[in-house]
Enzyme design. Sequence first.
Site, PDB file in Angstrom:
ATOM      1  N   HIS A 223     -26.102 -29.717  -5.948  1.00  0.00           N
ATOM      2  CA  HIS A 223     -26.487 -28.307  -5.587  1.00  0.00           C
ATOM      3  C   HIS A 223     -26.858 -28.041  -4.416  1.00  0.00           C
ATOM      4  CE1 HIS A 223     -27.262 -24.184  -6.558  1.00  0.00           C
ATOM      5  NE2 HIS A 223     -28.307 -24.535  -5.985  1.00  0.00           N
ATOM      6  N   TYR A 227     -26.272 -24.773  -0.455  1.00  0.00           N
ATOM      7  CA  TYR A 227     -26.912 -24.159   0.192  1.00  0.00           C
ATOM      8  C   TYR A 227     -26.600 -24.479   1.686  1.00  0.00           C
ATOM      9  CZ  TYR A 227     -28.816 -21.255  -3.065  1.00  0.00           C
ATOM     10  OH  TYR A 227     -28.820 -20.201  -4.147  1.00  0.00           O
ATOM     11  N   HIS A 374     -15.160 -18.899 -10.007  1.00  0.00           N
ATOM     12  CA  HIS A 374     -16.785 -18.724  -9.340  1.00  0.00           C
ATOM     13  C   HIS A 374     -16.748 -19.336  -7.765  1.00  0.00           C
ATOM     14  CE1 HIS A 374     -21.058 -18.847  -8.632  1.00  0.00           C
ATOM     15  NE2 HIS A 374     -20.888 -20.258  -8.464  1.00  0.00           N
ATOM     16  N   PHE A 375     -16.189 -20.777  -7.838  1.00  0.00           N
ATOM     17  CA  PHE A 375     -16.601 -21.318  -6.353  1.00  0.00           C
ATOM     18  C   PHE A 375     -15.483 -20.819  -5.204  1.00  0.00           C
ATOM     19  CE2 PHE A 375     -15.182 -25.245  -8.726  1.00  0.00           C
ATOM     20  CZ  PHE A 375     -13.927 -25.403  -8.096  1.00  0.00           C
ATOM     21  N   HIS A 376     -14.519 -20.359  -5.808  1.00  0.00           N
ATOM     22  CA  HIS A 376     -13.473 -19.711  -4.829  1.00  0.00           C
ATOM     23  C   HIS A 376     -14.058 -18.500  -4.191  1.00  0.00           C
ATOM     24  CE1 HIS A 376     -10.898 -22.858  -6.139  1.00  0.00           C
ATOM     25  NE2 HIS A 376     -10.362 -22.770  -4.974  1.00  0.00           N
ATOM     26  N   ARG A 438     -10.436 -26.576 -16.653  1.00  0.00           N
ATOM     27  CA  ARG A 438     -10.181 -26.833 -15.041  1.00  0.00           C
ATOM     28  C   ARG A 438      -9.713 -28.241 -14.874  1.00  0.00           C
ATOM     29  NH1 ARG A 438     -16.067 -28.146 -12.292  1.00  0.00           N
ATOM     30  NH2 ARG A 438     -14.690 -28.659 -10.389  1.00  0.00           N
ATOM     31  N   ARG A 439      -9.502 -28.672 -13.794  1.00  0.00           N
ATOM     32  CA  ARG A 439      -9.049 -30.119 -13.350  1.00  0.00           C
ATOM     33  C   ARG A 439      -7.916 -30.387 -14.636  1.00  0.00           C
ATOM     34  NH1 ARG A 439     -14.452 -32.995 -11.653  1.00  0.00           N
ATOM     35  NH2 ARG A 439     -14.246 -32.558  -9.596  1.00  0.00           N
TER      36      ARG A 439
HETATM   37  C1  HEM Z   1      -5.474 -21.486   0.017  1.00  0.00           C
HETATM   38  C2  HEM Z   1      -6.149 -21.157  -1.191  1.00  0.00           C
HETATM   39  C3  HEM Z   1      -6.574 -21.645  -2.103  1.00  0.00           C
HETATM   40  C4  HEM Z   1      -5.875 -21.937  -3.462  1.00  0.00           C
HETATM   41  C5  HEM Z   1      -4.368 -21.176  -3.905  1.00  0.00           C
HETATM   42  C6  HEM Z   1      -6.892 -22.882  -4.170  1.00  0.00           C
HETATM   43  C7  HEM Z   1      -6.453 -23.153  -5.617  1.00  0.00           C
HETATM   44  C8  HEM Z   1      -7.292 -23.893  -6.434  1.00  0.00           C
HETATM   45  C9  HEM Z   1      -6.919 -24.354  -7.864  1.00  0.00           C
HETATM   46  C10 HEM Z   1      -5.976 -23.618  -8.521  1.00  0.00           C
HETATM   47  C11 HEM Z   1      -8.098 -25.288  -8.006  1.00  0.00           C
HETATM   48  C12 HEM Z   1      -8.374 -25.718  -9.499  1.00  0.00           C
HETATM   49  C13 HEM Z   1      -7.492 -26.923  -9.819  1.00  0.00           C
HETATM   50  C14 HEM Z   1      -7.803 -27.624 -11.189  1.00  0.00           C
HETATM   51  O1  HEM Z   1      -9.025 -27.315 -11.552  1.00  0.00           O
HETATM   52  O2  HEM Z   1      -7.066 -28.210 -11.846  1.00  0.00           O
HETATM   53  C15 HEM Z   1      -8.918 -25.342  -7.177  1.00  0.00           C
HETATM   54  C16 HEM Z   1      -9.789 -26.191  -6.986  1.00  0.00           C
HETATM   55  C17 HEM Z   1     -10.859 -26.659  -5.962  1.00  0.00           C
HETATM   56  N1  HEM Z   1     -10.784 -25.591  -4.711  1.00  0.00           N
HETATM   57 FE1  HEM Z   1      -9.356 -24.409  -4.127  1.00  0.00          FE
HETATM   58  N2  HEM Z   1      -7.880 -23.348  -3.667  1.00  0.00           N
HETATM   59  C18 HEM Z   1      -7.598 -22.610  -2.309  1.00  0.00           C
HETATM   60  C19 HEM Z   1      -8.465 -22.869  -1.289  1.00  0.00           C
HETATM   61  C20 HEM Z   1      -9.822 -23.601  -1.436  1.00  0.00           C
HETATM   62  C21 HEM Z   1     -10.701 -23.570  -0.102  1.00  0.00           C
HETATM   63  C22 HEM Z   1     -10.724 -22.848   0.999  1.00  0.00           C
HETATM   64  C23 HEM Z   1     -11.959 -24.260  -0.584  1.00  0.00           C
HETATM   65  C24 HEM Z   1     -13.086 -24.654   0.084  1.00  0.00           C
HETATM   66  C25 HEM Z   1     -13.432 -24.590   1.151  1.00  0.00           C
HETATM   67  C26 HEM Z   1     -11.602 -24.857  -1.934  1.00  0.00           C
HETATM   68  C27 HEM Z   1     -12.312 -25.642  -2.620  1.00  0.00           C
HETATM   69  C28 HEM Z   1     -11.702 -26.208  -4.060  1.00  0.00           C
HETATM   70  C29 HEM Z   1     -12.698 -27.014  -4.830  1.00  0.00           C
HETATM   71  C30 HEM Z   1     -14.041 -27.791  -4.337  1.00  0.00           C
HETATM   72  C31 HEM Z   1     -11.996 -27.400  -5.877  1.00  0.00           C
HETATM   73  C32 HEM Z   1     -12.314 -28.360  -6.957  1.00  0.00           C
HETATM   74  C33 HEM Z   1     -11.824 -29.569  -7.110  1.00  0.00           C
HETATM   75  C34 HEM Z   1     -12.072 -30.464  -8.202  1.00  0.00           C
HETATM   76  O3  HEM Z   1     -11.999 -29.830  -9.227  1.00  0.00           O
HETATM   77  O4  HEM Z   1     -12.234 -31.631  -8.183  1.00  0.00           O
HETATM   78  N3  HEM Z   1     -10.258 -24.161  -2.199  1.00  0.00           N
HETATM   79  N4  HEM Z   1      -8.473 -24.636  -5.637  1.00  0.00           N
HETATM   80 CU   LIG Z   2     -25.790 -25.526  -8.763  1.00  0.00          CU
END
Ligand code: HEM
Ligand SMILES: [Cu+2]
Length: 548
Positions: A223, A227, A374-376, A438-439
């Site tokens: 968490h 921050y 949320h986190f995007h 997700r995932r």
């Molecule tokens: C370029 C545009 C982006 C797209 C289209 C995108 C799309 C996605 C999608 C669809 C997921 C979910 C996949 C799943 O749960 O199976 C994901 C997970 C994630 N994304 Fe992105 N994303 C983008 C950029 C970013 C950026 C800039 C960050 C952070 C700096 C980020 C951080 C994350 C993180 C931390 C996860 C979670 C991974 C996990 O569940 O292990 N994403 N993204």
């Molecule tokens: Cu938290």
Amino acid sequence: MAENDFHLEEKLTAWHIGIALGALFLGTWFGPLQVLQHVGIDLYGKLAPGIKSYYQGLTLHGVLNALVYTTFFIVGFLTFTTVHSLNEKLRHPWLNILGFVLMAVGLVITAVPLLLNKASVLYTFYPPLQANVFFYIGLTLIVVGSWVEGFGLYYTLARWRVVHPGERTPFIAFGSVLTMVMWQIASLGLAAEVLVLLIPWSLGWVQGTDPLLARTLFWFTGHPIVYFWLLPAYVSWYGMLPKQAGGKVFSDPLARLAFWLFLVLSIPVGLHHQFADPGIAPTWKALHTLLTYAVTFPSLITAFTVIASLELGGRARGGTGLFGWIGKLPWSDPSFSAQALAMVTFVFGGIGGIINASYNVDLLVHNTLWIVGHFHLTLATTVVLSFIGISYWLIPKLSGRELWSVRTARVQVWLWIIGVVPFSLSHHLLGLRFAMPRRTMLGDAPYLSAEWNPLLVLAAVGGVLLWASVLLYFVIVLGTVFAARKLERPVEMPVAEAVRSPEDTPAWLDAWKPWLIVSLILIVLSYGPPLADLIRNANLSSRGLQLW
Ligand code: HEM
Ligand SMILES: [Cu+2]
């Protein structure tokens, strides 16, 4: 001090940011592949040929974006802000160089198993998923390197305090060093998890591990890491953006109070990621829920103080009426608009965060696409777009060249928003209405229902636009570094003055000890009993799984 006095510091910053951007480029590559997979279009074979699976790609996406890009950018940026704000060179530059080398070596060591598909454990690396040991060792070196650089900044601040007895620490340096202190305390959980549990286990020295204990140590860091990502953006919003908008810091004491509250309240709240975990008594989860609500207080102070500071700017530029000042803000400056839009996004991200932190309500959205939405908004937009905005003055400053195209940068910022709104909205709705997990390789899921399709397509369109904005950003960065004209006038770090002199700020808002003590007490109270319980009952029986 003359400009080029910070030659070494700026070089160090440039190296950090260069690596950060490389990670962002590779990491975001998988974003569009993921959203397209979800609508049944599989481009992995064509666009990511060496990558063996969706999950290897998703691990790279999470690790490179959320861990590597953030940490390298932040440490580089805070080095820059600390020395410039104090106007004091690094006290022991070798410490910062050593820390940087540790981080860079750690990155290489982490990257090898990731790329060889030996660590496709996602960026949370929950056991019993088990990665090759070098994945854990590399990550540890990145964290330890960031600590060493943190110490380099403390010595620098300590030196400044000796030379300036009784003076208030300049706000930007104060916020920067506080961010590092918070990170050092927070990352102890991760260090304990990796060193005590995961490394011996993945080396085979112990046969099994305890997933619940490991997850609890992980979220001790997991968490507050948000921050660690946000506070550098806040340093800019509070300390720099008002200057960029032609205003002043509305209240220096309020700004410092908010930072102290973030130090105190960021850490004792991690159990809000474990509402669904068995084996932790509900009392502690409820306590962490309440403490999480308490963090909204400094967030509201931030909203109030930063908006008031910008209003001063809008009015100084001739804005009148209740809202007339908003239009007068320097929206045509992409560094400003990126950060202002990042703030607007955070209103929605913050509201979602309160929902996630609510013990019972979270159960509805836990591990669904809602969380991805949320986190995007929060990390991938509030934080990343703020860093992009910062880089629109910082990269010219470091490279000595003008921003390659201000007009393209304006488009890049808005394109980000145009992409993230449908991307995030549809993910929120898919999670809330259909509990879509997700995932998950949704494109291959046998339970996929036609009803979900419109929202999945919207998510894919948004995701591809978002990625187009990322690409545009890289065109601008490369254009600036390699093709732009040399700067005619040097760029300075924007430093906003406060309305009243910081010397009017009470001394207790510039004193470290009481706040550190309160912070440690809260950690012991909120984590002591549940952690003691988990350690007493530790059961090292889970064997490692490699599901890929
Ligand atoms: C370029 C545009 C982006 C797209 C289209 C995108 C799309 C996605 C999608 C669809 C997921 C979910 C996949 C799943 O749960 O199976 C994901 C997970 C994630 N994304 Fe992105 N994303 C983008 C950029 C970013 C950026 C800039 C960050 C952070 C700096 C980020 C951080 C994350 C993180 C931390 C996860 C979670 C991974 C996990 O569940 O292990 N994403 N993204
Ligand atoms: Cu938290």
